[in-house]
Design a protein around this motif. Structure first.
Motif, PDB file in Angstrom:
ATOM      1  N   GLU A 142       0.727  -1.088  -0.088  1.00 35.88           N
ATOM      2  CA  GLU A 142       0.198   0.015  -0.100  1.00 35.88           C
ATOM      3  C   GLU A 142       0.965   1.320  -0.151  1.00 35.88           C
ATOM      4  O   GLU A 142       1.755   1.453   0.982  1.00 35.88           O
ATOM      5  CB  GLU A 142      -0.798   0.015   1.253  1.00 35.88           C
ATOM      6  N   GLU A 143       0.742   2.053  -1.327  1.00 32.45           N
ATOM      7  CA  GLU A 143       1.679   3.128  -1.126  1.00 32.45           C
ATOM      8  C   GLU A 143       0.855   4.317  -0.670  1.00 32.45           C
ATOM      9  O   GLU A 143      -0.322   4.374  -0.537  1.00 32.45           O
ATOM     10  CB  GLU A 143       2.255   3.451  -2.447  1.00 32.45           C
ATOM     11  N   GLY A 144       1.513   5.475  -0.707  1.00 30.30           N
ATOM     12  CA  GLY A 144       0.772   6.823  -0.030  1.00 30.30           C
ATOM     13  C   GLY A 144       0.466   6.781   1.366  1.00 30.30           C
ATOM     14  O   GLY A 144       0.784   5.921   2.294  1.00 30.30           O
ATOM     15  N   HIS A 145      -0.337   7.777   1.659  1.00 27.95           N
ATOM     16  CA  HIS A 145      -0.612   7.885   3.222  1.00 27.95           C
ATOM     17  C   HIS A 145      -2.114   7.928   3.402  1.00 27.95           C
ATOM     18  O   HIS A 145      -2.475   7.903   4.501  1.00 27.95           O
ATOM     19  CB  HIS A 145      -0.233   9.094   3.370  1.00 27.95           C
ATOM     20  N   GLY A 146      -3.013   7.249   2.740  1.00 32.64           N
ATOM     21  CA  GLY A 146      -4.319   7.022   2.784  1.00 32.64           C
ATOM     22  C   GLY A 146      -4.740   5.812   3.479  1.00 32.64           C
ATOM     23  O   GLY A 146      -5.694   5.665   3.875  1.00 32.64           O
ATOM     24  N   GLY A 147      -3.776   4.910   3.526  1.00 30.71           N
ATOM     25  CA  GLY A 147      -3.961   3.502   4.163  1.00 30.71           C
ATOM     26  C   GLY A 147      -4.293   3.360   5.667  1.00 30.71           C
ATOM     27  O   GLY A 147      -3.893   4.584   6.351  1.00 30.71           O
ATOM     28  N   GLY A 148      -5.098   2.739   6.294  1.00 25.08           N
ATOM     29  CA  GLY A 148      -5.274   2.238   7.440  1.00 25.08           C
ATOM     30  C   GLY A 148      -6.240   3.088   8.135  1.00 25.08           C
ATOM     31  O   GLY A 148      -6.132   3.789   9.284  1.00 25.08           O
ATOM     32  N   HIS A 149      -7.434   3.375   7.746  1.00 20.51           N
ATOM     33  CA  HIS A 149      -8.452   3.949   8.393  1.00 20.51           C
ATOM     34  C   HIS A 149      -9.151   3.093   9.385  1.00 20.51           C
ATOM     35  O   HIS A 149      -9.368   1.995   9.272  1.00 20.51           O
ATOM     36  CB  HIS A 149      -9.635   4.461   7.155  1.00 20.51           C
TER      37      HIS A 149
ATOM     38  N   LYS B 161      -2.437  12.615  11.532  1.00 24.72           N
ATOM     39  CA  LYS B 161      -1.557  11.807  10.284  1.00 24.72           C
ATOM     40  C   LYS B 161      -0.801  12.857   9.679  1.00 24.72           C
ATOM     41  O   LYS B 161      -0.314  12.548   8.413  1.00 24.72           O
ATOM     42  CB  LYS B 161      -2.605  11.184   9.276  1.00 24.72           C
ATOM     43  N   MET B 164       2.493  11.264   9.273  1.00 22.18           N
ATOM     44  CA  MET B 164       2.542  10.609   8.053  1.00 22.18           C
ATOM     45  C   MET B 164       2.807  11.190   6.617  1.00 22.18           C
ATOM     46  O   MET B 164       3.571  10.778   5.781  1.00 22.18           O
ATOM     47  CB  MET B 164       1.336   9.516   7.839  1.00 22.18           C
ATOM     48  N   ASN B 170       7.683   7.214   4.605  1.00 14.70           N
ATOM     49  CA  ASN B 170       6.448   6.454   4.561  1.00 14.70           C
ATOM     50  C   ASN B 170       6.625   5.303   5.789  1.00 14.70           C
ATOM     51  O   ASN B 170       6.012   4.125   5.693  1.00 14.70           O
ATOM     52  CB  ASN B 170       6.132   5.532   3.271  1.00 14.70           C
ATOM     53  N   PHE B 174      -1.592   4.165  10.880  1.00 13.48           N
ATOM     54  CA  PHE B 174      -2.586   4.490  12.004  1.00 13.48           C
ATOM     55  C   PHE B 174      -3.117   3.233  12.474  1.00 13.48           C
ATOM     56  O   PHE B 174      -3.587   2.300  11.737  1.00 13.48           O
ATOM     57  CB  PHE B 174      -3.796   5.219  11.311  1.00 13.48           C
ATOM     58  N   GLU B 176      -5.519   1.534  14.453  1.00 16.95           N
ATOM     59  CA  GLU B 176      -6.957   1.474  14.869  1.00 16.95           C
ATOM     60  C   GLU B 176      -7.194   1.116  16.375  1.00 16.95           C
ATOM     61  O   GLU B 176      -8.122   1.892  17.191  1.00 16.95           O
ATOM     62  CB  GLU B 176      -7.809   0.593  14.012  1.00 16.95           C
TER      63      GLU B 176
END
Lengths: 149, 251
Positions: A142-149, B161, B164, B170, B174, B176
């Motif tokens: 998973e690239e970028g910073h959007g992961g792990g919600h 974040k 991040m 990288n 997060f 949970e």
């Protein structure tokens, strides 16, 4: 005559075209059929997962490519029985450096030394997953910073 | 922070400005004025002080921390067996969707028809100038004053974040379960503080890829590994000026 000639010409050119197509498409499969498992060993690559995941071996590269015979390795260095080497406790790099298993040839003179070019044979967990068609776990790759919600 | 409070902040100076920022500043200057800016204007600080690309290591015997924890990765030994990742996950309770360390894979051309597989372990670089610490609004992430480890205070983290986004590597995710950012801390809470000498990943590596130790100790393996005259040592993304403490080399 003219009326009959044109369809015949068309038919003939179609025939030629079909022949060319068969030859063109058929060629690679002919080459594949040229690989004889009885002469060169199993076409399917061997993947070892012990002691580390994962190492790949291809008969084709060693027999067809390097010109080795079956009895160059079997049964002196490797048993033909699948999973035999993997079940041995000494199937590891230290043992290879002493000239066992792959190290019999991969000694730096006959073939590249066992302690060089690691990733030529070691495909890793990711290589294993790609080869086996396993999709990566969630979170991996998973690239970028959007992961792990 | 209120606008008024910004005036009370001490000037960070230009010495620590990354080369990336310098270039951006220069581009801005050129586009506004349309005038060629000479070398003297460009050089906000002398090139000697502009750390980043040229000096990836602190001056000999002038390491900011004691112990100055560091990891030296002998990259060409990595075969992606991922025992480090397994050990890390087990030791530090890392969930399946998260990671504290990863193995990147890439193909490198050796010739027109020859490629080499390269595996590159990555983790938090515990930078001497950590961009993540700089941007954290609650000081939940901070640089440990003794050993230089970039730590997390989970209770203070509000999960915004921003760190991040700021991290050039990288290296953060997060988590949970505790509603906070989690990251590598060189196993400080799980191993180092309990007397262990190595991180879980370094201890688990069967090929000696991950070498962990005190860079300020001239007798340590990490010090010796980055001071071999015949080997190239590099860091990832030096242009950010973060001064990472994870070094890469080959054998």
């Amino acid at each position: 005559m003219k009326g009959r000639n044109i369809p015949f010409g068309k038919f003939f050119s179609l025939l030629v075209l079909a022949g060319v197509l068969i030859l063109a498409v058929g060629k690679p499969s002919v080459a594949d059929e040229g690989y004889d498992e009885d002469t060169y060993g199993p076409a399917k690559p061997i993947v070892w997962t012990k002691p580390v995941k994962a190492v790949v071996f291809q008969h084709k590269i060693h027999t067809m490519g390097a010109g080795l015979e079956c009895n160059s390795c079997h049964d002196g260095i490797f048993q033909m029985e699948a999973g035999n080497a993997e079940s041995k406790d000494d199937f590891n790099m230290q043992s290879l450096y002493k000239g066992n298993y792959c190290g019999a040839c991969h000694d730096g003179s006959m073939a590249f030394a066992s302690n060089t070019r690691c990733t030529s044979c070691h495909i890793g967990v990711q290589g294993y997953n790609k080869m086996m068609g396993v999709t990566a776990k969630h979170g991996e790759g998973e690239e970028g910073h959007g992961g792990g919600h | 922070m209120k606008n008024m409070d910004f005036e009370k902040l001490s000037n960070e100076g230009t010495e620590t400005l990354p080369s990336e920022e310098r270039r951006r500043f220069l581009r801005f200057g050129l586009s506004v004025t349309g005038v060629f800016l000479g070398g003297s204007v460009l050089s906000l600080t002398s090139a000697r002080d502009a750390l980043g690309i040229s000096d990836i290591l602190p001056d000999a015997k002038k390491f900011p921390y004691k112990p100055h924890y560091s990891m030296v990765i002998i990259q060409n030994r990595c075969v992606d067996c991922e025992r480090c990742m397994e050990a890390c996950t087990k030791t530090n309770d890392v969930p399946s969707y998260g990671y504290r360390t990863k193995i990147l894979d890439q193909k490198r051309d050796l010739g027109p028809s020859l490629q080499e597989q390269v595996f590159m372990p990555v983790l938090c670089n515990h930078c001497n100038r950590p961009p993540c610490v700089r941007v954290c609004p609650t000081t939940a992430t901070y640089k440990d004053k003794t050993n230089g480890i970039v730590m997390m205070d989970y209770k203070r983290c509000i999960g915004c974040k921003t760190c991040m986004a700021a991290c050039p590597y990288n290296a953060r995710y997060f988590k949970e379960t505790n509603r906070a950012i989690d990251k590598c801390n060189f196993c400080f809470d799980t191993r180092l503080s309990k007397g262990e000498k190595l991180t879980a990943c370094a201890a688990a590596c069967p090929a000696g890829v991950r070498n962990f130790g005190d860079l300020s100790d001239t007798e340590s393996n990490v010090y010796k590994l980055v001071h071999r005259p015949d080997k190239v040592v590099w860091v990832l993304r030096p242009e950010t000026g973060a001064l990472p403490n994870v070094f890469y080399t080959t054998d």
